[in-house]
Design an enzyme around this catalytic site. Structure first.
Site: not given
Length: 323
Positions: A238, A267, A286
């Site tokens: 993360r 994000e 991601h």
């Protein structure tokens, strides 16, 4: 009367069919656009179940709007987007999707490690831009992977899967974990280190621990200063685990050699983010678990968790509040 569920992003038809056989299904129909906050707040009022992604912040404001919510099924392993404490206090079951994405995420982590070490993205751009004039001895030289020392911070399922990949490259493998795993050390032939020692000794540092407020900016200026100048930091966990400003300055000033990042604090990451300006950073949007088969497994597991709770059975993979 059928119970009602709300899905915050368009899912494949077979999963919708499975859920529709049991429930009244409402869904945000955009595939690549998160459900607007105001829509989520309205839709949550009269539903019994919620299937969501990491992009949805399920906080007290949302939970207070939910009059009859029984279960939140998160399509992810991590669940830092959900207030677990507040959900538990309200008797709401929270589930996630562990296990099914382990191997795929380990694949991506090692791919990011290799791409960073051997300057794969930078080399491709170098060629495409027309800068490649002739072969020279030290042109686009990177760092060796075979026989190097890998330090893993967070030895869960994905960490153990990464170990197996690294063993194929005869790497010396160190790890740090909140709880030492002596049986795993013996089984896999790896070595426990305190955080400081791992950072000092590793050629590659891979972050694979779950996010919580306790590990916010775990890797900051001080930790980066302990790493070798030739070291590479890989983060597929993360974004909040790393102090991105400190990382930028460390990379720009040559204090560490490179980084591979699949995750960011914000994000989607802003296109003017300083880290995106550096040639020694490989960045991805991601996609750690992004294979077709794995994402389908995750969606099916989320649906099965929903079915289990709302039909009076049990969730397959509930999140248990740590007390």
């Amino acid at each position: 009367m059928k119970k009602t569920i709300y899905i915050t992003r368009k899912l494949p038809g077979d999963i919708i069919d499975k859920l529709s056989s049991q429930f009244h299904v409402k869904m945000w129909h955009e595939e690549n656009v998160p459900v607007p906050r105001e829509v989520l707040l309205k839709e949550i009022e009269e539903v019994d179940g919620l299937i969501c992604l990491l992009t949805e912040k399920i906080d007290v404001e949302v939970l207070n709007q939910a009059k009859q919510l029984q279960v939140i099924s998160n399509i992810a392993v991590g669940y830092n987007n959900i207030d677990i404490q507040a959900s538990t206090e309200r008797g709401i079951v929270v589930t996630n999707t562990p296990g099914v994405l382990t191997e795929t995420t380990a694949d991506l982590t090692f791919a990011l490690l290799m791409a960073s070490a051997r300057r794969v993205v930078e080399g491709s751009e170098y060629l495409r831009s027309g800068e490649w004039g002739a072969w020279s001895l030290m042109q686009m030289t990177g760092q060796d992977i075979y026989g190097a020392t890998l330090g893993i911070i967070g030895l869960g399922r994905i960490g153990e899967a990464l170990v197996k990949r690294a063993q194929g490259f005869d790497m010396n493998i160190l790890y740090h974990n909140r709880t030492r795993k002596r049986e795993t050390e013996e089984k896999l032939g790896i070595h426990y280190r305190e955080m400081k020692d791992l950072l000092q000794q590793s050629d590659f540092v891979c972050l694979l621990l779950p996010y919580s407020p306790e590990v916010h900016h775990l890797i900051g200026k001080e930790e980066l200063s302990l790493m070798k100048k030739e070291a590479i930091l890989i983060n597929t966990a993360r974004g909040g685990i790393v102090d991105e400003e400190a990382l930028y300055h460390s990379l720009k000033n040559g204090e560490i050699w490179g980084a591979g990042l699949d995750v960011f604090e914000q994000e989607p990451v802003p296109t003017d983010h300083p880290l995106l300006t550096l040639p020694n950073v490989v960045t991805l949007p991601h996609i750690g678990s992004a294979s077709v088969k794995t994402r389908m497994k995750m969606a099916h597991l989320a649906a099965d968790n929903m079915l289990g709770v709302l039909t009076g059975s049990e969730a397959l993979t509930p999140v248990i509040l740590n007390k």
